[in-house]
Design a protein around this motif. Sequence first.
Motif, PDB file in Angstrom:
ATOM      1  N   GLU A 141       0.807  -1.225   0.000  1.00 26.22           N
ATOM      2  CA  GLU A 141       0.000   0.000   0.000  1.00 26.22           C
ATOM      3  C   GLU A 141       0.843   1.280   0.000  1.00 26.22           C
ATOM      4  O   GLU A 141       0.750   2.099   0.926  1.00 26.22           O
ATOM      5  N   ASN A 179      -5.247  -5.011  -2.319  1.00 27.62           N
ATOM      6  CA  ASN A 179      -5.962  -4.933  -1.044  1.00 27.62           C
ATOM      7  C   ASN A 179      -7.257  -4.195  -1.308  1.00 27.62           C
ATOM      8  O   ASN A 179      -7.242  -3.063  -1.819  1.00 27.62           O
ATOM      9  N   TRP A 221     -15.613   2.248   7.420  1.00 27.30           N
ATOM     10  CA  TRP A 221     -15.399   1.998   5.996  1.00 27.30           C
ATOM     11  C   TRP A 221     -16.661   1.419   5.383  1.00 27.30           C
ATOM     12  O   TRP A 221     -17.342   0.583   5.993  1.00 27.30           O
ATOM     13  N   TRP A 263      -7.219 -10.320   5.458  1.00 28.09           N
ATOM     14  CA  TRP A 263      -6.494  -9.643   6.528  1.00 28.09           C
ATOM     15  C   TRP A 263      -7.268  -9.995   7.785  1.00 28.09           C
ATOM     16  O   TRP A 263      -8.412  -9.586   7.887  1.00 28.09           O
ATOM     17  N   SER A 277      -3.183  -3.006  14.931  1.00 19.87           N
ATOM     18  CA  SER A 277      -3.615  -2.153  13.817  1.00 19.87           C
ATOM     19  C   SER A 277      -3.111  -0.722  13.951  1.00 19.87           C
ATOM     20  O   SER A 277      -3.899   0.221  14.056  1.00 19.87           O
ATOM     21  N   TRP A 278      -1.796  -0.521  13.957  1.00 22.11           N
ATOM     22  CA  TRP A 278      -1.237   0.838  13.981  1.00 22.11           C
ATOM     23  C   TRP A 278      -1.859   1.648  15.104  1.00 22.11           C
ATOM     24  O   TRP A 278      -1.944   1.158  16.223  1.00 22.11           O
ATOM     25  N   TYR A 331      -9.589  -8.562  13.160  1.00 20.35           N
ATOM     26  CA  TYR A 331      -9.802  -8.958  11.765  1.00 20.35           C
ATOM     27  C   TYR A 331      -9.658 -10.458  11.514  1.00 20.35           C
ATOM     28  O   TYR A 331      -9.960 -10.937  10.437  1.00 20.35           O
TER      29      TYR A 331
HETATM   30  C1  BGP Z   1      -4.312  -2.197   5.390  1.00 20.73           C
HETATM   31  C2  BGP Z   1      -2.918  -2.484   5.855  1.00 20.73           C
HETATM   32  C3  BGP Z   1      -2.809  -3.419   7.000  1.00 20.73           C
HETATM   33  C4  BGP Z   1      -3.973  -3.448   7.964  1.00 20.73           C
HETATM   34  C5  BGP Z   1      -5.343  -3.268   7.293  1.00 20.73           C
HETATM   35  C6  BGP Z   1      -6.497  -2.988   8.217  1.00 20.73           C
HETATM   36  O1  BGP Z   1      -4.392  -0.888   4.958  1.00 20.73           O
HETATM   37  O2  BGP Z   1      -2.105  -3.005   4.820  1.00 20.73           O
HETATM   38  O3  BGP Z   1      -1.582  -3.179   7.611  1.00 20.73           O
HETATM   39  O4  BGP Z   1      -3.736  -2.780   9.101  1.00 20.73           O
HETATM   40  O5  BGP Z   1      -5.311  -2.251   6.330  1.00 20.73           O
HETATM   41  O6  BGP Z   1      -6.568  -1.633   8.531  1.00 20.73           O
HETATM   42  P1  BGP Z   1      -6.501  -1.064   9.998  1.00 20.73           P
HETATM   43  O7  BGP Z   1      -5.485  -1.893  10.715  1.00 20.73           O
HETATM   44  O8  BGP Z   1      -6.088   0.342   9.871  1.00 20.73           O
HETATM   45  O9  BGP Z   1      -7.861  -1.224  10.570  1.00 20.73           O
END
Ligand code: BGP
Length: 463
Positions: free
Chosen positions: A167, A298, A340, A417, A424-425, A433
Amino acid sequence: MVEKKFPENFWWGAATSGPQCEGSFNKKNKNVFDYWFEIEPEVFFNGVGPSITSNFYNSYEEDIKLIKQLGLNSFRTSIQWTRLIKDFETLEVNKDGAEFYNKVIDECLKNNIIPIICLHHFDLPIELYDKYGGWESKFVTDLYAGFAEKCFELFSDRVKHWITFNEPIVIVEGQYLYQFHYPKIIDGKKAVQAAFNINLSSAKAIKIFKDKGYSKGGKIGIVVNLTPSYARSNSEEDEKASFIADMFFNRLFLDPAVRGEFPKGLTELLKEEQVIWQGTQEEIDIIKNNRVDFVGVNYYQPRRIKAKESTVDTSQPWMPDKYFDNYEMPGRRMNIYRGWEIYPKGIYDIAINLRDNYDNIPWYISENGMGVEGEERFRNSEGIIEDDYRIDFIKEHLEYLHKAIEEGANCFGYHLWTPIDCWSWCNAYKNRYGYISLDLDTQNKTIKKSGYWMMEVSKNNGV
Ligand code: BGP
């Protein structure tokens, strides 16, 4: 009854990344997220940082067995630049790091699981940002290429599927436009330069892969998050806004990776705005001559666009949003936890676009999925989380994917995922997930209902 069979050898799998499953445990260098957590822990959900994440560093054997138990035949993770490399300029390797990734790869192969290895999943070493400005710098593109070569040298005897970046547009958006990755800058011109440099980095890695013979028996690709752009209406203004958003958010990486060149309309627009990147002819040729073998897509959500309605503040730095507004379509179906939109037909539209406009290049769904908060409330008396919503979500997307394959789309796999709930960051462990749940306190891992469902899907090669 299996109604929809997928092609032979279809990849049923799941994806994670080094920073999100193994975290910073036993790591010598820091990436931008490790550093950000150090200085602003309050930004991260419940103050949970990247230290242990899902303990993959210590439990990779058990975790890979669980993945095997789901019937999956492929698995993507990433090598952390900051774990493998001790010195980014001399490329001195950290022995622990190399040993760890060797063990992970070997364990996958022992279990007949194809490892797909990504070289960058949002995890720029903080040192390279501090010293050189990270992706703003051409020198960093060479350091990245050196790191990629080191990975090929160490692991390509066993790893046959490589990904240069995960990404890349999200790095640009997060670091330079919308402030969800450190250093949280708002600067469209820098964003554009970083986008060029990441494209160049990817092409440099591909060049080494091909020129130095690592491609024998192996393939290299990129993972792009495609957000099909839908205009609010078919008015000229809405359509134009949607076309520009598509060029910026999708084609800025997809086109150079597959076709070897940037969308003309986009370069013209950036020139007019005087924010076009600095790039030499030699660099443009590297991008042109070093294209991917396959694409990972993705897909989480579409992008709905309307013509610009709000006024643009011309005293502020240039932003791509100058040309469009996001459109909240009435009645859209939402995943409220992540905010989302859920739109399964998007996967079909992507497939047809790749078939018709990108030479039907081989591709797979490298991420799709649904993050849900508070899944513990769905745990039944036998201890299984009943995530029927996830089963429905996957099923609906697979149905559209199947339809596209029947119509000639060249898709060879579907990865969720993620296999096991991971970090998740900034959302840390808020939304889950996985096919497999994680108890953050005990690190206990249990298969969810969706995981049992996937066992059947993979066994039958269809839904
Ligand atoms: C994508 C990334 C992943 C993952 C996923 C889910 O954008 O490649 O690393 O984290 O999204 O999103 P999030 O974790 O922000 O909910």
